[in-house]
Design an enzyme around this catalytic site. Structure first.
Site, PDB file in Angstrom:
ATOM      1  CE1 TYR A 318      -7.369 -28.869 -33.111  1.00 52.47           C
ATOM      2  CE2 TYR A 318      -7.021 -30.814 -31.762  1.00 52.47           C
ATOM      3  CZ  TYR A 318      -7.421 -30.232 -32.952  1.00 52.47           C
ATOM      4  OH  TYR A 318      -7.881 -31.027 -33.970  1.00 52.47           O
ATOM      5  CB  CYS A 346      13.226 -35.583 -33.286  1.00 58.77           C
ATOM      6  SG  CYS A 346      13.889 -37.174 -32.814  1.00 58.77           S
TER       7      CYS A 346
HETATM    8  N1  LLP Z   1     -20.834 -32.594 -36.291  1.00 60.01           N
HETATM    9  C1  LLP Z   1     -19.991 -31.981 -37.137  1.00 60.01           C
HETATM   10  C2  LLP Z   1     -20.497 -31.530 -38.441  1.00 60.01           C
HETATM   11  C3  LLP Z   1     -18.649 -31.774 -36.765  1.00 60.01           C
HETATM   12  O1  LLP Z   1     -17.828 -31.158 -37.606  1.00 60.01           O
HETATM   13  C4  LLP Z   1     -18.187 -32.220 -35.502  1.00 60.01           C
HETATM   14  C5  LLP Z   1     -16.793 -32.038 -35.094  1.00 60.01           C
HETATM   15  C6  LLP Z   1     -19.105 -32.867 -34.658  1.00 60.01           C
HETATM   16  C7  LLP Z   1     -20.415 -33.028 -35.079  1.00 60.01           C
HETATM   17  C8  LLP Z   1     -18.721 -33.402 -33.320  1.00 60.01           C
HETATM   18  O2  LLP Z   1     -18.303 -32.400 -32.445  1.00 60.01           O
HETATM   19  P1  LLP Z   1     -18.017 -32.775 -30.901  1.00 60.01           P
HETATM   20  O3  LLP Z   1     -19.338 -33.162 -30.276  1.00 60.01           O
HETATM   21  O4  LLP Z   1     -17.063 -33.900 -30.877  1.00 60.01           O
HETATM   22  O5  LLP Z   1     -17.455 -31.539 -30.326  1.00 60.01           O
HETATM   23  N2  LLP Z   1      -9.948 -32.670 -33.347  1.00 60.01           N
HETATM   24  C9  LLP Z   1     -10.546 -31.632 -32.533  1.00 60.01           C
HETATM   25  C10 LLP Z   1     -12.051 -31.592 -32.643  1.00 60.01           C
HETATM   26  C11 LLP Z   1     -12.553 -31.434 -34.057  1.00 60.01           C
HETATM   27  C12 LLP Z   1     -14.045 -31.404 -34.171  1.00 60.01           C
HETATM   28  C13 LLP Z   1     -14.481 -31.419 -35.602  1.00 60.01           C
HETATM   29  N3  LLP Z   1     -15.884 -31.491 -35.825  1.00 60.01           N
HETATM   30  C14 LLP Z   1     -10.086 -31.799 -31.097  1.00 60.01           C
HETATM   31  O6  LLP Z   1      -9.313 -32.714 -30.805  1.00 60.01           O
HETATM   32  O7  LLP Z   1     -10.426 -30.987 -30.230  1.00 60.01           O
END
Ligand code: LLP
Length: 421
Positions: A318, A346
């Site tokens: 990201y 790598c």
């Molecule tokens: N609820 C649903 C339906 C979601 O899809 C997500 C996150 C959350 C709650 C929680 O969102 P948060 O509060 O953590 O922002 N891997 C990515 C983030 C992906 C988020 C996916 N969905 C990163 O490292 O930035």
């Protein structure tokens, strides 16, 4: 605020020196702070005080059993998106009536597992899913409580890969079709409509997109109630962002978010559910890594660490920024120089930061990546046959390994050789 502070020139996690953990478990590793996890959970819980509510931690952010149990014991529910997460939540002691099942592609097997094990509600994302859920529930002689996730077509103003509330995204049903889909759900004997769900994206650093979405949800609540549906619960998703670059970011606090929720939705008398992941776990964790080499390149110096993109993929995936700090506190006014901070994998994409100003570092020095508690360990892989790195939990002056580093034999012996070889 977190509990990773310098004390007498050394970085601590609560009352434990990071260098002590490094000596015990080796680098790289993740370390989480119990006090920080609990502080963030409580910040949300307090922010919704006065409204009937449940904070369902989005465990995709960090699903270690010890992290889940810490939050569950404080009263958190869980937001899960797979059978694996459902079973992890159960194993950590979360009762089914505090587990919410989200996700666009729940399979019939996952639905059955949750219906049999107990579930607070399914957040349904499409008509075909609704049909499968109805059929599975009826076959088990059960009625599945549901909200329907609506897609409000709001720009969350976050990284494109983690925005979910625009009409081009795969999530939810278009809000314009909501009445039709709710009517369809009301006609299914295996389903019980209880509310509305919305989640517009992750790492939102402004309340405005939430406000736009929640205004639409408030309007829809009135419309659906007028149509005769019972709308008693609003699941508002997660997404509130955290400061990754502390020197120049100050996203809204859970208290600001809670006040906005009260303002926009309080009059509806609904139970409020939220699904924060990153804000609870993100700044409750560090990834600690050792400098293997300092390499002089053409016009730049590289800090080559023992941690890599397979351990923390967010910068590669990201273009995410993480503060990286030395574990030995630099003396005030110490010389700084720019480094490209990279891992041993790598690929040129295995770069954590380019031309990052850091105090001078040498092989053997430890550095800590801040804000690595969410979407760190859970997104790691064994790419380049690098073993998954251990996770450690600190509580006051104690620490415990909560996922050990596998041995190379364990890693290799997971593969099996067919008999013809
Ligand atoms: N609820 C649903 C339906 C979601 O899809 C997500 C996150 C959350 C709650 C929680 O969102 P948060 O509060 O953590 O922002 N891997 C990515 C983030 C992906 C988020 C996916 N969905 C990163 O490292 O930035």
């Amino acid at each position: 605020m977190d509990h990773f502070l310098y004390r007498d020139g050394a970085l601590f996690a609560e009352d434990v020196a990071i260098s002590e953990i490094a000596a015990a478990v080796g680098t790289p590793f993740y370390v989480y702070s119990t006090a920080t996890l609990l502080r963030h959970f409580k910040a949300f819980d307090d922010a919704l005080e006065g409204m009937d509510h449940l904070v369902c931690y989005a465990m995709k952010a960090n699903s270690n059993q010890a992290v889940l149990r810490t939050l569950a014991q404080a009263g958190a529910g869980m937001d899960v998106v797979s059978a694996g997460e459902y079973l992890r939540a159960k194993a950590a002691g979360v009762p089914g009536d505090k587990i919410v099942f989200s996700g666009v592609g729940k399979t019939a097997a996952e639905i059955k597992l949750a219906l049999e094990g107990g579930i607070r509600q399914f957040n349904v994302e499409s008509e075909p899913e609704m049909e499968v859920l109805d059929a599975v529930a009826r076959s088990l002689g059960k009625v599945a409580p549901i909200t329907i996730r609506v897609n409000p077509d709001v720009d969350a103003k976050t990284h494109a890969k983690i925005a979910t509330g625009k009409s081009e995204n795969k999530f939810g049903i278009p809000i314009a079709r909501a009445r039709e889909v709710y009517a369809m759900a009301a006609g299914m004997a295996g389903l019980q409509v209880i509310g509305i769900d919305v989640h517009i994206g992750s790492q939102l650093t402004d309340l405005a997109p939430f406000e736009q979405a929640y205004e639409k949800v408030a309007e829809l609540t009135e419309v659906l109630r007028a149509d005769g549906h019972t709308i008693q619960r609003l699941d508002l998703g997660g997404g509130l962002g955290i400061p990754y670059e502390r020197s120049n970011e100050a996203p809204p606090l859970p208290s600001d978010y809670g006040a906005m929720v009260q303002r926009k939705l309080g009059h509806l008398g609904c139970e409020i559910e939220i699904e924060p992941g990153r804000l609870i776990a993100g700044n409750a964790g560090l990834m600690v890594s050792e400098v293997i080499y300092v390499k002089s390149g053409e016009g730049r110096d590289f800090l080559i660490l023992d941690g890599a993109m397979n351990d923390l993929i967010r910068p590669a995936m990201y273009e995410a920024y993480h503060d990286i700090v030395p574990v030995v506190e630099p003396v005030a006014g110490a010389d700084q120089q720019p480094y490209d901070i990279v891992g041993p994998v790598c690929e040129s994409g295995d770069t954590f930061a380019k031309q990052r100003m850091m105090p001078k570092l040498a092989a053997g020095d430890l550095v800590a990546f801040r804000s690595a508690g969410a979407y760190g360990a859970v997104m790691s892989s064994e790419y380049n046959s690098r073993a998954l790195i251990p996770e450690v939990l600190v509580k006051d002056d104690q620490f415990a390994v909560i996922r050990p580093r596998p041995t190379f034999d364990e890693m290799i012996n997971r593969d099996t050789i067919p008999e013809w070889l």
